[in-house]
Design an enzyme around this catalytic site. Sequence first.
Site, PDB file in Angstrom:
ATOM      1  N   ASP A   1      35.646  60.974  -8.680  1.00  0.00           N
ATOM      2  CA  ASP A   1      34.141  60.746  -7.773  1.00  0.00           C
ATOM      3  C   ASP A   1      33.907  62.545  -7.171  1.00  0.00           C
ATOM      4  OD1 ASP A   1      36.502  60.738  -6.190  1.00  0.00           O
ATOM      5  OD2 ASP A   1      35.117  60.303  -5.092  1.00  0.00           O
TER       6      ASP A   1
ATOM      7  N   GLU B   1      38.099  59.917  -4.201  1.00  0.00           N
ATOM      8  CA  GLU B   1      39.204  60.466  -3.009  1.00  0.00           C
ATOM      9  C   GLU B   1      38.469  61.882  -2.305  1.00  0.00           C
ATOM     10  OE1 GLU B   1      40.080  65.173  -2.422  1.00  0.00           O
ATOM     11  OE2 GLU B   1      38.132  64.016  -3.052  1.00  0.00           O
TER      12      GLU B   1
HETATM   13 ZN   LIG Z   1      38.025  67.206  -4.784  1.00  0.00          ZN
END
Ligand SMILES: [Zn+2]
Length: 388
Positions: free
Chosen positions: A78, A140
């Site tokens: 992401d 993340e």
């Molecule tokens: Zn990163």
Amino acid sequence: MAESATIKATKDLLAKLVGFDTTSAMSNLDLIAFVQNYLDSRGVASTLVPSEDGQKASLYATIGDGKSGGIGLSGHSDCVPVEGQNWTSDPFTLTERDGKLYGRGTCDMKGFIACVLASVPLFKAQKLKEPVHIIVSYDEEVGCAGVRPLLERLGRDLLRPRAVIVGEPTSMGVIDAHKRIDVYRTTVTGKEAHSSLPALGVNAISCAAELIGELDRIAERIAMTENDQRFEPPYSTVSVGVIDGGTAPNIVPKTCTFRWQVRSLPSAPADEPPRALSAFAETALVPKMRKVAKDAGVETEGQTSVPAFTAAAQSDAVALAMALTGANRTRTVSYATEAGLFEQAGCPAVICGPGDIAQAHAADEFVSIAQLEGCLKFLDDLTGRLRA
Ligand SMILES: [Zn+2]
């Protein structure tokens, strides 16, 4: 290694990866399907670990004799949003200018994933004495949420690597520690009144202002007592990021919420700032609010937290990254990664990857071709060490 062929493959792969808009709010399934097909066509099976709503997935793939240990190469799929940023070229079309590859995620951290994928034929061509594991996560950038379900499966149906390299942008430097992040939301409940008679109400915004003033004092106190020169700044920090309250200038506001963040040193007690804020609220603020309104109050709740990362002494992962990069010292960073979660899950971790963190999250994000070449060499040398 046919250097030029590999860098060309890396660029082609990076162009594909950047073409998938995997902003954290979006699904990453198209990107994961692409990676899975790519691995499949090279004879590498992978396991997907889907999110609860099925809109996202992590991927775990093992190359080589998958009996025990091995080295994990980990990246998140992401990226942060491009909204409000001024880009010279389309952020989702990889664009080369002056030895740099521009596009959202090039630096953080699709460049690393592209290098790993481009090295798969190299991994496959060797008889490895221990396996290489490719790990691609999601979410993340929103509290390292996506990797957690995958970590729960390590040592069960997925092999637990003996060392994990988290390829966040460090300009290929070796990072062995980072701070912890905790995000809190504080809600102030006051009492509405006509603004011509403010004494009949409890102004939630004014109370929030007092609390925020106290947070600043807490931050100053911490800055004066903590001192770990490995970090910049060398103490834990407290910062308010979002505030929301009130409806009109002629109404004393009933509610106000604000969100704030603590970035703690690995050695600092992470719950100190919320406890100090609650103590202030209970003694200095709430009693006077309740004189006007019985149900007035202040509530703070934790929203997300990402653990600090401190590599264990004599960590296999740190030793490996130092040997592969030739670095003679390690560094620390103040941004958080999945490394602390890997370490907690029993996988010694280290952070080392291509690109400069200064370009991550920014408009015109880029990774230089020289950085990708450095990462490819790192992976080539890793293969050499794992050769049977
Ligand atoms: Zn990163």
